[in-house]
Design a protein around this motif. Sequence first.
Motif, PDB file in Angstrom:
ATOM      1  N   UNK A  64      47.955  43.017  31.068  1.00 54.25           N
ATOM      2  CA  UNK A  64      46.984  42.808  32.139  1.00 54.25           C
ATOM      3  C   UNK A  64      46.098  44.017  32.388  1.00 54.25           C
ATOM      4  N   UNK A  65      46.662  45.206  32.371  1.00 54.89           N
ATOM      5  CA  UNK A  65      45.903  46.396  32.717  1.00 54.89           C
ATOM      6  C   UNK A  65      44.742  46.635  31.757  1.00 54.89           C
ATOM      7  N   UNK A  66      45.021  46.541  30.458  1.00 53.21           N
ATOM      8  CA  UNK A  66      43.973  46.755  29.455  1.00 53.21           C
ATOM      9  C   UNK A  66      42.941  45.639  29.494  1.00 53.21           C
ATOM     10  N   UNK A  67      43.392  44.384  29.580  1.00 58.31           N
ATOM     11  CA  UNK A  67      42.471  43.255  29.602  1.00 58.31           C
ATOM     12  C   UNK A  67      41.585  43.276  30.841  1.00 58.31           C
ATOM     13  N   UNK A  68      42.178  43.561  31.992  1.00 55.47           N
ATOM     14  CA  UNK A  68      41.398  43.626  33.229  1.00 55.47           C
ATOM     15  C   UNK A  68      40.345  44.720  33.151  1.00 55.47           C
ATOM     16  N   UNK A  69      40.687  45.824  32.504  1.00 54.37           N
ATOM     17  CA  UNK A  69      39.726  46.912  32.323  1.00 54.37           C
ATOM     18  C   UNK A  69      38.531  46.461  31.499  1.00 54.37           C
ATOM     19  N   UNK A  70      38.781  45.711  30.440  1.00 49.89           N
ATOM     20  CA  UNK A  70      37.684  45.189  29.613  1.00 49.89           C
ATOM     21  C   UNK A  70      36.773  44.263  30.411  1.00 49.89           C
ATOM     22  N   UNK A  71      37.371  43.456  31.299  1.00 48.22           N
ATOM     23  CA  UNK A  71      36.575  42.556  32.122  1.00 48.22           C
ATOM     24  C   UNK A  71      35.639  43.335  33.036  1.00 48.22           C
ATOM     25  N   UNK A  72      36.176  44.324  33.738  1.00 44.16           N
ATOM     26  CA  UNK A  72      35.355  45.098  34.670  1.00 44.16           C
ATOM     27  C   UNK A  72      34.307  45.925  33.927  1.00 44.16           C
ATOM     28  N   UNK A  73      34.649  46.406  32.745  1.00 44.93           N
ATOM     29  CA  UNK A  73      33.672  47.147  31.940  1.00 44.93           C
ATOM     30  C   UNK A  73      32.440  46.294  31.636  1.00 44.93           C
ATOM     31  N   UNK A  74      32.654  44.985  31.494  1.00 50.42           N
ATOM     32  CA  UNK A  74      31.559  44.106  31.097  1.00 50.42           C
ATOM     33  C   UNK A  74      30.542  43.814  32.179  1.00 50.42           C
ATOM     34  N   UNK A  75      30.855  44.167  33.441  1.00 49.16           N
ATOM     35  CA  UNK A  75      29.918  43.882  34.532  1.00 49.16           C
ATOM     36  C   UNK A  75      29.383  45.164  35.154  1.00 49.16           C
ATOM     37  N   UNK A  76      29.269  46.219  34.375  1.00 51.05           N
ATOM     38  CA  UNK A  76      28.889  47.533  34.885  1.00 51.05           C
ATOM     39  C   UNK A  76      27.483  47.555  35.500  1.00 51.05           C
ATOM     40  N   UNK A  77      26.672  46.555  35.208  1.00 50.41           N
ATOM     41  CA  UNK A  77      25.295  46.540  35.702  1.00 50.41           C
ATOM     42  C   UNK A  77      25.152  45.875  37.068  1.00 50.41           C
ATOM     43  N   UNK A  78      26.232  45.356  37.634  1.00 51.90           N
ATOM     44  CA  UNK A  78      26.183  44.555  38.849  1.00 51.90           C
ATOM     45  C   UNK A  78      25.763  45.390  40.065  1.00 51.90           C
ATOM     46  N   UNK A  79      25.119  44.713  41.042  1.00 45.66           N
ATOM     47  CA  UNK A  79      24.684  45.384  42.270  1.00 45.66           C
ATOM     48  C   UNK A  79      25.655  45.149  43.433  1.00 45.66           C
ATOM     49  N   UNK A  80      26.317  43.986  43.450  1.00 44.99           N
ATOM     50  CA  UNK A  80      27.260  43.669  44.517  1.00 44.99           C
ATOM     51  C   UNK A  80      28.524  43.101  43.889  1.00 44.99           C
ATOM     52  N   UNK A  81      29.678  43.693  44.226  1.00 46.12           N
ATOM     53  CA  UNK A  81      30.940  43.300  43.597  1.00 46.12           C
ATOM     54  C   UNK A  81      31.995  43.032  44.659  1.00 46.12           C
ATOM     55  N   UNK A  82      32.620  41.835  44.557  1.00 48.27           N
ATOM     56  CA  UNK A  82      33.808  41.515  45.343  1.00 48.27           C
ATOM     57  C   UNK A  82      34.979  41.435  44.381  1.00 48.27           C
ATOM     58  N   UNK A  83      36.026  42.203  44.624  1.00 47.25           N
ATOM     59  CA  UNK A  83      37.157  42.301  43.709  1.00 47.25           C
ATOM     60  C   UNK A  83      38.458  41.999  44.438  1.00 47.25           C
ATOM     61  N   UNK A  84      39.216  41.053  43.891  1.00 46.34           N
ATOM     62  CA  UNK A  84      40.535  40.715  44.425  1.00 46.34           C
ATOM     63  C   UNK A  84      41.558  40.886  43.314  1.00 46.34           C
ATOM     64  N   UNK A  85      42.633  41.612  43.591  1.00 48.73           N
ATOM     65  CA  UNK A  85      43.666  41.826  42.577  1.00 48.73           C
ATOM     66  C   UNK A  85      45.042  41.725  43.220  1.00 48.73           C
ATOM     67  N   UNK A  86      46.046  41.497  42.337  1.00 51.95           N
ATOM     68  CA  UNK A  86      47.411  41.712  42.796  1.00 51.95           C
ATOM     69  C   UNK A  86      47.913  42.960  42.067  1.00 51.95           C
ATOM     70  N   UNK A  87      48.679  42.793  41.008  1.00 52.83           N
ATOM     71  CA  UNK A  87      49.146  43.955  40.251  1.00 52.83           C
ATOM     72  C   UNK A  87      48.241  44.263  39.062  1.00 52.83           C
TER      73      UNK A  87
END
Length: 393
Positions: A236-259
């Motif tokens: 999960x940690x590595x995959x989630x990192x790849x996901x967030x890396x892909x939206x680096x251009x965003x202006x407004x971000x809402x993020x919900x996580x558990x572990x």
Amino acid sequence: MAMCVEDRISSFPDHILFHILSFLPIKDAVRTSTISTKWRYLFASISTIKFDGSLMSGLTDRNVDSFKNFVDRLLKFPDQEIDLDLKNLGDTLPALLFTCHSLVTLKLDAVGSEIKVPSDVCLGNLKTLQLRNSVLFGDSIHRLISNCHVLEDLAFIECGFDNISEVNIQSPSLKRLVLEFDVTEGRYFNYVVVINAPILVYFRYHAAVAASYTLSTMKSLEKADISIYQFDSINSETSATHLIQGIWNVRSLSLTTDAAIFLTSRLPIFHNLIEFKYLGVGFNGRETWLVEFLHCVPNLKTLTLNFPDDAGTRWKALCMKVPSCLSFHLKEIEISYFDPRMIEMVSYFLDNAMVLEKLKISTAALTWSQKWGAQIKLLQLLKRSKKSLIVIL
């Protein structure tokens, strides 16, 4: 003496009558054909078709076939743009559904039905596609989307997959993408998510963390809403990192996580991000992670935090450089789920947010006695900070 009642509705122009009919269930719209000669074929030109499969309950096999043939004929009209809203389908999908050039909006609420996209799919004018409560097979997603050449709004809501290795979304015209996958325990998540949508403006992703993510640059991305959940079979940690890396251009971000917390050390700088909202199942001492993330958002102006701090935070023990956004840009902070154990966090922001203009703290979850004690402590902090703030408690 009999009164003569004037039929004013029938005197309306056809386009107004079409609009009126569009609000009726399809079965009732068809019934209007018996009103008069003028109304006989009006129903066949309505642009919005709402069809609930439950309407077919109690029909004989012959009537069911006749109704399906009627829907097929509606889909053949070439001179209109159709909005189609289908619910409780079962196995009643019209045969021409995936080859109707008149379709502009297609919404399918399949309630667990299996959707297998045919090889000859072609929806050349489709702009909005929404699939809800369905199970998709094989390369159905890629085959469907690649044949919708002007698609702008795509949503998969509470959908699952079978025999699929890749969720592949390639669309040069797509502006809004919603992926809310079924996160039921035991559901299959070992697939790769590939998204190539260069002009995407809005992206919502609510799902368990997939095996991996490949997201092409989204230069126009304005807003992203990411909710990710961890299952043990995935890194999960590595995959989630790849996901967030892909939206680096965003202006407004809402993020919900558990572990499923991503690795901040591998994140790029989010130069465009000015609004960030973090929602967590439980903060559990993640203040170091949060400050590390704030180092990646140098131009942040608005920060919203909403999480129960079950373990209490240790902000006083932080030996980290203050993020530049706190020193130069952060003007508004909202804490939506305040707990008395968060007093250290409030103190940290008051001490280090040098251009802060507005602080909003919600104590709605506290008892009256807790509210009273918390407000006294907060007011003491505000007095000590000597900042000119708009404070909402």
